[in-house]
Scaffold this motif. Structure first.
Motif, PDB file in Angstrom:
ATOM      1  N   VAL A 175       0.846  -1.195   0.000  1.00 50.18           N
ATOM      2  CA  VAL A 175       0.000   0.000   0.000  1.00 50.18           C
ATOM      3  C   VAL A 175       0.880   1.244   0.000  1.00 50.18           C
ATOM      4  O   VAL A 175       0.663   2.180  -0.783  1.00 50.18           O
ATOM      5  CB  VAL A 175      -0.962  -0.007   1.206  1.00 50.18           C
ATOM      6  CG1 VAL A 175      -1.689   1.330   1.317  1.00 50.18           C
ATOM      7  CG2 VAL A 175      -1.966  -1.152   1.087  1.00 50.18           C
ATOM      8  N   GLU A 176       1.898   1.262   0.857  1.00 50.02           N
ATOM      9  CA  GLU A 176       2.841   2.387   0.916  1.00 50.02           C
ATOM     10  C   GLU A 176       3.557   2.553  -0.419  1.00 50.02           C
ATOM     11  O   GLU A 176       3.730   3.665  -0.918  1.00 50.02           O
ATOM     12  CB  GLU A 176       3.874   2.152   2.020  1.00 50.02           C
ATOM     13  CG  GLU A 176       3.345   2.255   3.432  1.00 50.02           C
ATOM     14  CD  GLU A 176       3.105   3.698   3.875  1.00 50.02           C
ATOM     15  OE1 GLU A 176       3.661   4.623   3.245  1.00 50.02           O
ATOM     16  OE2 GLU A 176       2.350   3.894   4.839  1.00 50.02           O
ATOM     17  N   SER A 177       3.985   1.437  -0.995  1.00 51.34           N
ATOM     18  CA  SER A 177       4.759   1.486  -2.234  1.00 51.34           C
ATOM     19  C   SER A 177       3.955   2.078  -3.382  1.00 51.34           C
ATOM     20  O   SER A 177       4.425   2.968  -4.101  1.00 51.34           O
ATOM     21  CB  SER A 177       5.235   0.073  -2.592  1.00 51.34           C
ATOM     22  OG  SER A 177       6.033   0.096  -3.747  1.00 51.34           O
ATOM     23  N   TYR A 178       2.714   1.607  -3.567  1.00 52.32           N
ATOM     24  CA  TYR A 178       1.922   2.117  -4.679  1.00 52.32           C
ATOM     25  C   TYR A 178       1.364   3.507  -4.407  1.00 52.32           C
ATOM     26  O   TYR A 178       1.096   4.264  -5.349  1.00 52.32           O
ATOM     27  CB  TYR A 178       0.849   1.109  -5.084  1.00 52.32           C
ATOM     28  CG  TYR A 178       1.415   0.161  -6.119  1.00 52.32           C
ATOM     29  CD1 TYR A 178       1.423   0.511  -7.458  1.00 52.32           C
ATOM     30  CD2 TYR A 178       2.023  -1.029  -5.747  1.00 52.32           C
ATOM     31  CE1 TYR A 178       1.987  -0.315  -8.416  1.00 52.32           C
ATOM     32  CE2 TYR A 178       2.603  -1.868  -6.692  1.00 52.32           C
ATOM     33  CZ  TYR A 178       2.586  -1.492  -8.022  1.00 52.32           C
ATOM     34  OH  TYR A 178       3.168  -2.303  -8.973  1.00 52.32           O
ATOM     35  N   SER A 179       1.240   3.861  -3.153  1.00 51.43           N
ATOM     36  CA  SER A 179       0.919   5.257  -2.839  1.00 51.43           C
ATOM     37  C   SER A 179       2.078   6.150  -3.259  1.00 51.43           C
ATOM     38  O   SER A 179       1.880   7.222  -3.847  1.00 51.43           O
ATOM     39  CB  SER A 179       0.651   5.420  -1.345  1.00 51.43           C
ATOM     40  OG  SER A 179      -0.533   4.764  -0.963  1.00 51.43           O
ATOM     41  N   ALA A 180       3.306   5.681  -2.990  1.00 51.70           N
ATOM     42  CA  ALA A 180       4.497   6.447  -3.387  1.00 51.70           C
ATOM     43  C   ALA A 180       4.625   6.527  -4.902  1.00 51.70           C
ATOM     44  O   ALA A 180       5.114   7.528  -5.447  1.00 51.70           O
ATOM     45  CB  ALA A 180       5.745   5.812  -2.782  1.00 51.70           C
ATOM     46  N   PHE A 181       4.175   5.477  -5.605  1.00 54.87           N
ATOM     47  CA  PHE A 181       4.192   5.487  -7.072  1.00 54.87           C
ATOM     48  C   PHE A 181       3.134   6.431  -7.646  1.00 54.87           C
ATOM     49  O   PHE A 181       3.155   6.736  -8.840  1.00 54.87           O
ATOM     50  CB  PHE A 181       3.928   4.084  -7.624  1.00 54.87           C
ATOM     51  CG  PHE A 181       5.091   3.135  -7.535  1.00 54.87           C
ATOM     52  CD1 PHE A 181       6.376   3.581  -7.243  1.00 54.87           C
ATOM     53  CD2 PHE A 181       4.899   1.783  -7.758  1.00 54.87           C
ATOM     54  CE1 PHE A 181       7.446   2.693  -7.162  1.00 54.87           C
ATOM     55  CE2 PHE A 181       5.957   0.891  -7.689  1.00 54.87           C
ATOM     56  CZ  PHE A 181       7.236   1.343  -7.385  1.00 54.87           C
ATOM     57  N   GLY A 182       2.166   6.878  -6.815  1.00 56.19           N
ATOM     58  CA  GLY A 182       1.145   7.809  -7.268  1.00 56.19           C
ATOM     59  C   GLY A 182      -0.226   7.199  -7.463  1.00 56.19           C
ATOM     60  O   GLY A 182      -1.190   7.912  -7.748  1.00 56.19           O
ATOM     61  N   ALA A 183      -0.338   5.865  -7.310  1.00 52.22           N
ATOM     62  CA  ALA A 183      -1.621   5.192  -7.525  1.00 52.22           C
ATOM     63  C   ALA A 183      -2.488   5.233  -6.276  1.00 52.22           C
ATOM     64  O   ALA A 183      -2.064   5.714  -5.217  1.00 52.22           O
ATOM     65  CB  ALA A 183      -1.369   3.742  -7.932  1.00 52.22           C
ATOM     66  N   THR A 184      -3.705   4.738  -6.413  1.00 53.59           N
ATOM     67  CA  THR A 184      -4.609   4.546  -5.269  1.00 53.59           C
ATOM     68  C   THR A 184      -4.645   3.054  -4.972  1.00 53.59           C
ATOM     69  O   THR A 184      -5.394   2.297  -5.614  1.00 53.59           O
ATOM     70  CB  THR A 184      -6.023   5.059  -5.600  1.00 53.59           C
ATOM     71  OG1 THR A 184      -5.956   6.442  -5.960  1.00 53.59           O
ATOM     72  CG2 THR A 184      -6.951   4.884  -4.403  1.00 53.59           C
ATOM     73  N   PRO A 185      -3.821   2.568  -4.029  1.00 55.17           N
ATOM     74  CA  PRO A 185      -3.746   1.127  -3.779  1.00 55.17           C
ATOM     75  C   PRO A 185      -5.032   0.572  -3.199  1.00 55.17           C
ATOM     76  O   PRO A 185      -5.654   1.186  -2.323  1.00 55.17           O
ATOM     77  CB  PRO A 185      -2.577   0.997  -2.790  1.00 55.17           C
ATOM     78  CG  PRO A 185      -2.426   2.345  -2.181  1.00 55.17           C
ATOM     79  CD  PRO A 185      -2.906   3.340  -3.182  1.00 55.17           C
ATOM     80  N   THR A 186      -5.432  -0.591  -3.714  1.00 54.65           N
ATOM     81  CA  THR A 186      -6.692  -1.220  -3.315  1.00 54.65           C
ATOM     82  C   THR A 186      -6.433  -2.691  -2.979  1.00 54.65           C
ATOM     83  O   THR A 186      -6.332  -3.524  -3.886  1.00 54.65           O
ATOM     84  CB  THR A 186      -7.724  -1.115  -4.453  1.00 54.65           C
ATOM     85  OG1 THR A 186      -7.843   0.258  -4.860  1.00 54.65           O
ATOM     86  CG2 THR A 186      -9.078  -1.644  -4.022  1.00 54.65           C
ATOM     87  N   PRO A 187      -6.300  -3.043  -1.693  1.00 52.70           N
ATOM     88  CA  PRO A 187      -6.049  -4.445  -1.344  1.00 52.70           C
ATOM     89  C   PRO A 187      -7.239  -5.333  -1.705  1.00 52.70           C
ATOM     90  O   PRO A 187      -8.385  -5.019  -1.396  1.00 52.70           O
ATOM     91  CB  PRO A 187      -5.839  -4.403   0.181  1.00 52.70           C
ATOM     92  CG  PRO A 187      -5.477  -2.979   0.479  1.00 52.70           C
ATOM     93  CD  PRO A 187      -6.249  -2.163  -0.515  1.00 52.70           C
ATOM     94  N   LEU A 188      -6.944  -6.440  -2.389  1.00 48.08           N
ATOM     95  CA  LEU A 188      -7.975  -7.417  -2.768  1.00 48.08           C
ATOM     96  C   LEU A 188      -7.375  -8.815  -2.739  1.00 48.08           C
ATOM     97  O   LEU A 188      -6.218  -9.002  -3.150  1.00 48.08           O
ATOM     98  CB  LEU A 188      -8.482  -7.165  -4.196  1.00 48.08           C
ATOM     99  CG  LEU A 188      -9.511  -6.076  -4.466  1.00 48.08           C
ATOM    100  CD1 LEU A 188      -9.779  -6.016  -5.963  1.00 48.08           C
ATOM    101  CD2 LEU A 188     -10.799  -6.346  -3.706  1.00 48.08           C
ATOM    102  N   PRO A 189      -8.127  -9.831  -2.310  1.00 48.22           N
ATOM    103  CA  PRO A 189      -7.662 -11.210  -2.473  1.00 48.22           C
ATOM    104  C   PRO A 189      -7.609 -11.555  -3.957  1.00 48.22           C
ATOM    105  O   PRO A 189      -8.370 -10.992  -4.763  1.00 48.22           O
ATOM    106  CB  PRO A 189      -8.708 -12.035  -1.735  1.00 48.22           C
ATOM    107  CG  PRO A 189      -9.919 -11.172  -1.674  1.00 48.22           C
ATOM    108  CD  PRO A 189      -9.436  -9.760  -1.636  1.00 48.22           C
ATOM    109  N   TRP A 190      -6.721 -12.479  -4.323  1.00 50.52           N
ATOM    110  CA  TRP A 190      -6.510 -12.769  -5.735  1.00 50.52           C
ATOM    111  C   TRP A 190      -7.781 -13.213  -6.439  1.00 50.52           C
ATOM    112  O   TRP A 190      -8.022 -12.855  -7.597  1.00 50.52           O
ATOM    113  CB  TRP A 190      -5.417 -13.827  -5.922  1.00 50.52           C
ATOM    114  CG  TRP A 190      -5.347 -14.283  -7.334  1.00 50.52           C
ATOM    115  CD1 TRP A 190      -5.669 -15.510  -7.843  1.00 50.52           C
ATOM    116  CD2 TRP A 190      -4.997 -13.464  -8.469  1.00 50.52           C
ATOM    117  NE1 TRP A 190      -5.533 -15.518  -9.204  1.00 50.52           N
ATOM    118  CE2 TRP A 190      -5.122 -14.276  -9.620  1.00 50.52           C
ATOM    119  CE3 TRP A 190      -4.584 -12.139  -8.626  1.00 50.52           C
ATOM    120  CZ2 TRP A 190      -4.850 -13.808 -10.897  1.00 50.52           C
ATOM    121  CZ3 TRP A 190      -4.327 -11.664  -9.902  1.00 50.52           C
ATOM    122  CH2 TRP A 190      -4.453 -12.490 -11.024  1.00 50.52           C
TER     123      TRP A 190
END
Length: 338
Positions: A175-190
């Motif tokens: 979540v931190e990583s993709y926030s830093a990349f500029g995206a809106t991270p959305t945790p989901l099970p596969w």
């Protein structure tokens, strides 16, 4: 499907309660299909166990017993003797394992990567006690291949990810990583990802090259982008109470089987990753695949420092020790690979 899973779990629970930890049939669940990297590792592990002991190994591919969280619970409870799970999910249980998701920490050079996984002190000495605290015997960790993004639109810089709802595993550091990349991270099970991409609930996700091919993610996306930020790592584990109760002979059989499967999978995953993009383009010629240059990667690489800081904040002194040891291990691996 849910009813079938419950029936299978009930059946093996009944079997486990009627058997001792020395039962001739052991059970092993993993997060992928039988033909994918974890499935091939498990099959090789099974072959080695059965060739060198009187035991048999029953394999449960992804979905048979539920999602990743389900099989981990079953392994900790002793219903399963073995489980294979990525630190991407185990990170919620063992926060220090999230180190494998610090961007640009692991190398893309395959020789260096394999040298690291063979000889890392962090993996072989620092992680086993942390897994043991959660009732798990860490058998081995191994790579599954370079991680790339799939999106609806091309990604050439972090700005292109702004506002993109990007699926991540249920892992705080991702979540931190993709926030830093500029995206809106959305945790989901596969199990929910393909449908969420198809309906537009999310617009992006990441996975190893081979997984983009085998799961046909290209059917619900238009662009693959590789920014060199990670190589997917996974871990094979045993229920610790089960393992500790084994004879020395059985422990040796298991350790040897894990080592044989590890060595086998290193070359297998490399070859699989190399073929994946050709397979995808054959299935969908209009698919756009972009491998960013070193210059294009620099804005993404600049985000790694705050993610490292977030990792240390989440994990404290132990996490810092592991991160520093991994960097030392990687330097040693690079030198050995030259």
């Amino acid at each position: 499907m849910r009813l079938n899973q419950k029936a299978v779990i009930a059946g093996i629970t009944l079997f486990a309660s009627a058997s001792t930890v020395h039962a001739d049939t052991w059970r092993y669940a993993h997060e992928e299909a039988a033909t994918e990297v974890q499935g091939v590792f498990a099959q090789k592990f099974k072959e080695e166990i059965e060739a060198n002991s009187d035991h048999t190994l029953q394999l449960f591919p992804f979905g048979t017993l539920g999602e990743s969280a389900d099989i981990m619970e079953q392994a900790q409870a002793g219903i399963l003797q073995f489980v294979n799970q990525s630190p991407g999910f185990t990170g919620a249980l063992i926060p220090e394992a999230q180190v494998f998701f610090v961007p640009y920490l692991l190398p893309q050079d395959e020789e260096t990567l394999q040298e690291f996984f063979r000889n890392s002190k962090a993996i072989n000495e620092l992680f086993p006690p942390l897994y043991a605290e959660q009732g798990l015997e860490l058998l081995t960790m191994y790579p599954e291949g370079e991680v790339c993004m799939t999106t609806k639109e091309p990604v050439r810089s972090p700005a292109d990810l702004e506002g993109v709802k990007f699926r991540v595993m249920t892992n705080p550091l991702l979540v931190e990583s993709y926030s830093a990349f500029g995206a809106t991270p959305t945790p989901l099970p596969w199990g929910e990802v393909y449908g969420a991409m198809q309906t537009g609930i999310i617009q992006g996700q990441e996975n190893p090259r081979f997984f983009l091919d085998s799961t046909k993610m290209y059917e619900v996306t238009d662009v693959i982008t590789c920014i060199g930020h990670n190589n997917f790592t996974t871990a094979a584990m045993a229920n610790k109470e089960f393992y500790d109760g084994l004879s020395d002979e059985d422990k040796t059989v298991i350790q040897n089987a894990a080592e044989a499967a590890f060595e086998y999978i290193l070359d297998y995953q490399q070859e699989l990753g190399e073929k994946s993009f050709d397979n995808i383009l054959a299935a969908k010629p209009e698919m756009e695949i972009n491998i960013l240059s070193e210059e294009e990667r620099k804005p993404f690489m600049a985000t790694s420092e705050p993610v490292e800081a977030a990792y240390i904040e989440m994990t404290g002194d132990k996490g810092k020790e592991i991160l520093e040891q991994m960097k030392a291990d990687l330097e040693a691996a690079e030198a050995a690979a030259k």
